[in-house]
Write a protein that holds these residues in place. Structure first.
Motif, PDB file in Angstrom:
ATOM      1  N   GLU A  57      -8.270  -2.654   4.076  1.00  0.00           N
ATOM      2  CA  GLU A  57      -8.693  -3.841   3.815  1.00  0.00           C
ATOM      3  C   GLU A  57      -7.194  -3.978   5.060  1.00  0.00           C
ATOM      4  OE1 GLU A  57      -5.914  -7.145   1.570  1.00  0.00           O
ATOM      5  OE2 GLU A  57      -7.330  -5.640   0.511  1.00  0.00           O
ATOM      6  N   ILE A  58      -6.796  -3.013   5.628  1.00  0.00           N
ATOM      7  CA  ILE A  58      -5.539  -3.708   6.888  1.00  0.00           C
ATOM      8  C   ILE A  58      -5.773  -2.611   7.811  1.00  0.00           C
ATOM      9  CG2 ILE A  58      -3.253  -4.353   5.161  1.00  0.00           C
ATOM     10  CD1 ILE A  58      -2.005  -1.959   5.967  1.00  0.00           C
ATOM     11  N   GLY A  59      -7.034  -1.456   7.680  1.00  0.00           N
ATOM     12  CA  GLY A  59      -7.304  -0.866   8.796  1.00  0.00           C
ATOM     13  C   GLY A  59      -6.027   0.196   9.179  1.00  0.00           C
ATOM     14  N   ASP A  60      -5.732   0.416   8.324  1.00  0.00           N
ATOM     15  CA  ASP A  60      -4.681   1.652   8.015  1.00  0.00           C
ATOM     16  C   ASP A  60      -5.282   3.251   7.911  1.00  0.00           C
ATOM     17  OD1 ASP A  60      -2.933   3.753   8.089  1.00  0.00           O
ATOM     18  OD2 ASP A  60      -0.812   2.336   6.809  1.00  0.00           O
ATOM     19  N   ARG A  61      -5.962   3.533   9.161  1.00  0.00           N
ATOM     20  CA  ARG A  61      -7.081   4.885   8.737  1.00  0.00           C
ATOM     21  C   ARG A  61      -5.689   6.096   8.448  1.00  0.00           C
ATOM     22  NH1 ARG A  61     -10.199   6.488  12.779  1.00  0.00           N
ATOM     23  NH2 ARG A  61     -11.158   7.762  11.129  1.00  0.00           N
ATOM     24  N   ARG A  62      -4.968   5.963   8.928  1.00  0.00           N
ATOM     25  CA  ARG A  62      -3.788   7.043   8.856  1.00  0.00           C
ATOM     26  C   ARG A  62      -2.892   7.187   6.831  1.00  0.00           C
ATOM     27  NH1 ARG A  62       1.582   8.644   8.647  1.00  0.00           N
ATOM     28  NH2 ARG A  62       1.955  10.543   8.814  1.00  0.00           N
ATOM     29  N   GLY A  63      -2.831   5.805   6.835  1.00  0.00           N
ATOM     30  CA  GLY A  63      -2.478   5.666   5.655  1.00  0.00           C
ATOM     31  C   GLY A  63      -3.995   6.125   4.047  1.00  0.00           C
ATOM     32  N   GLU A  64      -4.763   5.775   5.061  1.00  0.00           N
ATOM     33  CA  GLU A  64      -6.456   6.081   3.998  1.00  0.00           C
ATOM     34  C   GLU A  64      -6.493   7.698   4.185  1.00  0.00           C
ATOM     35  OE1 GLU A  64     -10.924   4.893   4.172  1.00  0.00           O
ATOM     36  OE2 GLU A  64     -10.271   4.840   5.325  1.00  0.00           O
ATOM     37  N   ALA A  65      -6.618   8.049   5.194  1.00  0.00           N
ATOM     38  CA  ALA A  65      -6.511   9.928   4.955  1.00  0.00           C
ATOM     39  C   ALA A  65      -5.825  10.310   4.409  1.00  0.00           C
ATOM     40  CB  ALA A  65      -6.426  10.092   6.547  1.00  0.00           C
TER      41      ALA A  65
ATOM     42  N   GLY B   2       0.611  -1.126  -0.012  1.00  0.00           N
ATOM     43  CA  GLY B   2      -0.206  -0.212  -0.139  1.00  0.00           C
ATOM     44  C   GLY B   2       1.129   1.538  -0.073  1.00  0.00           C
ATOM     45  N   SER B   3       1.518   1.243   1.096  1.00  0.00           N
ATOM     46  CA  SER B   3       2.885   2.255   0.874  1.00  0.00           C
ATOM     47  C   SER B   3       3.017   2.786  -0.327  1.00  0.00           C
ATOM     48  CB  SER B   3       4.010   2.322   1.791  1.00  0.00           C
ATOM     49  OG  SER B   3       4.300   3.252   1.725  1.00  0.00           O
ATOM     50  N   ILE B   4       3.736   1.701  -1.296  1.00  0.00           N
ATOM     51  CA  ILE B   4       4.732   1.933  -2.658  1.00  0.00           C
ATOM     52  C   ILE B   4       3.360   2.201  -3.557  1.00  0.00           C
ATOM     53  CG2 ILE B   4       6.503   0.502  -4.497  1.00  0.00           C
ATOM     54  CD1 ILE B   4       7.012  -1.188  -2.010  1.00  0.00           C
ATOM     55  N   LEU B   5       2.491   1.656  -3.325  1.00  0.00           N
ATOM     56  CA  LEU B   5       1.085   1.954  -4.496  1.00  0.00           C
ATOM     57  C   LEU B   5       1.471   4.116  -4.083  1.00  0.00           C
ATOM     58  CD1 LEU B   5      -1.348  -0.749  -4.206  1.00  0.00           C
ATOM     59  CD2 LEU B   5       0.468  -0.084  -6.411  1.00  0.00           C
TER      60      LEU B   5
ATOM     61  N   PHE C  17      -3.047   4.493  -8.850  1.00  0.00           N
ATOM     62  CA  PHE C  17      -1.964   4.283  -7.848  1.00  0.00           C
ATOM     63  C   PHE C  17      -2.607   4.940  -6.629  1.00  0.00           C
ATOM     64  CE2 PHE C  17       1.024   2.696 -11.296  1.00  0.00           C
ATOM     65  CZ  PHE C  17       1.278   2.291 -11.003  1.00  0.00           C
ATOM     66  N   TYR C  18      -3.418   5.945  -6.387  1.00  0.00           N
ATOM     67  CA  TYR C  18      -3.902   6.582  -5.143  1.00  0.00           C
ATOM     68  C   TYR C  18      -4.933   5.321  -4.549  1.00  0.00           C
ATOM     69  CZ  TYR C  18      -0.992  10.938  -5.415  1.00  0.00           C
ATOM     70  OH  TYR C  18       0.503  11.290  -5.116  1.00  0.00           O
ATOM     71  N   GLU C  19      -5.672   5.509  -5.649  1.00  0.00           N
ATOM     72  CA  GLU C  19      -7.252   4.251  -5.303  1.00  0.00           C
ATOM     73  C   GLU C  19      -6.374   2.412  -5.248  1.00  0.00           C
ATOM     74  OE1 GLU C  19      -8.822   4.440  -9.443  1.00  0.00           O
ATOM     75  OE2 GLU C  19     -10.552   6.406  -8.507  1.00  0.00           O
ATOM     76  N   GLN C  20      -5.504   1.885  -6.280  1.00  0.00           N
ATOM     77  CA  GLN C  20      -5.464   0.973  -5.389  1.00  0.00           C
ATOM     78  C   GLN C  20      -4.942   1.183  -4.462  1.00  0.00           C
ATOM     79  OE1 GLN C  20      -2.449  -1.326  -8.641  1.00  0.00           O
ATOM     80  NE2 GLN C  20      -3.337   0.384  -9.255  1.00  0.00           N
TER      81      GLN C  20
END
Length: 184
Positions: free
Chosen positions: A123-131, A91-94, A113-116
């Motif tokens: 899926e993994i519950g990374d709210r910070r990454g999602e935000a 997710g981070s690399i995408l 890439f941001y959508e992926q």
């Protein structure tokens, strides 16, 4: 570590030295250490270390403003992380690939890439990454003239910032209002 022949520790330390130079803003010196790390982790078959070194090389080249070279390394890192099943790193690399394409001015590819990345963050519950990924996605939607999508994506970040009491929440909310004005 070199004296005692501990290759795994040597690779890890080289990566940490690269990280230290990157934190100091010396991307060229960071690249020297990441390249040394990459040789060692490949030699010993450390796939996670290889993915990390490749990803860090991508970030270092991005810091130098070489988005094409950054993309090259991020794509290699993505392959490795997918092979070993590291969803968080994937997710981070995408997201980093999205940043690189955004730097090239390719909003469509950045959005892809941001959508992926967002799918994985959720899926993994990374709210910070999602935000923060949603904010970047929103900026690219805005560039593409898709204001409704931009607002919805950016709002995810503002809601998260408000929940945390983040100091940028109201500044970012004001930015969304600027996008709303474009929508009208």
């Amino acid at each position: 570590m070199r004296e005692i022949g501990d290759k795994r520790a040597e690779g890890s330390i080289l990566g940490n030295l690269g990280n230290a130079y990157a934190a100091l803003g010396d991307a060229r010196k960071a690249i020297e250490f990441y390249e040394q790390q990459l040789v060692i982790v490949r030699e010993i078959g450390d796939r996670r270390g290889e993915g990390n070194a490749l990803g860090n090389l991508g970030l270092a080249y991005a810091a130098l403003g070489d988005a094409r070279k950054a993309i090259e390394y991020h794509e290699q890192a993505l392959t490795v992380m997918r092979e070993i099943g590291d969803k968080r790193a994937e997710g981070s690399i995408l997201g980093n690939l999205g940043n690189a394409y955004a730097a090239l001015g390719d909003a469509r590819k950045a959005i892809e890439f941001y959508e992926q990345a967002l799918i994985i963050d959720r899926e993994i519950g990374d709210r910070r990454g999602e935000a923060f990924g949603s904010w970047n996605l929103g900026l690219e939607y805005e560039k593409a003239g898709e204001y409704g999508k931009a607002i919805a994506a950016m709002q995810i970040c503002v809601d998260y910032e408000r929940e945390l009491g983040h100091p940028d929440a109201e500044k970012d909310a004001a930015r969304i209002e600027e996008v709303r004005k474009k929508q009208r």
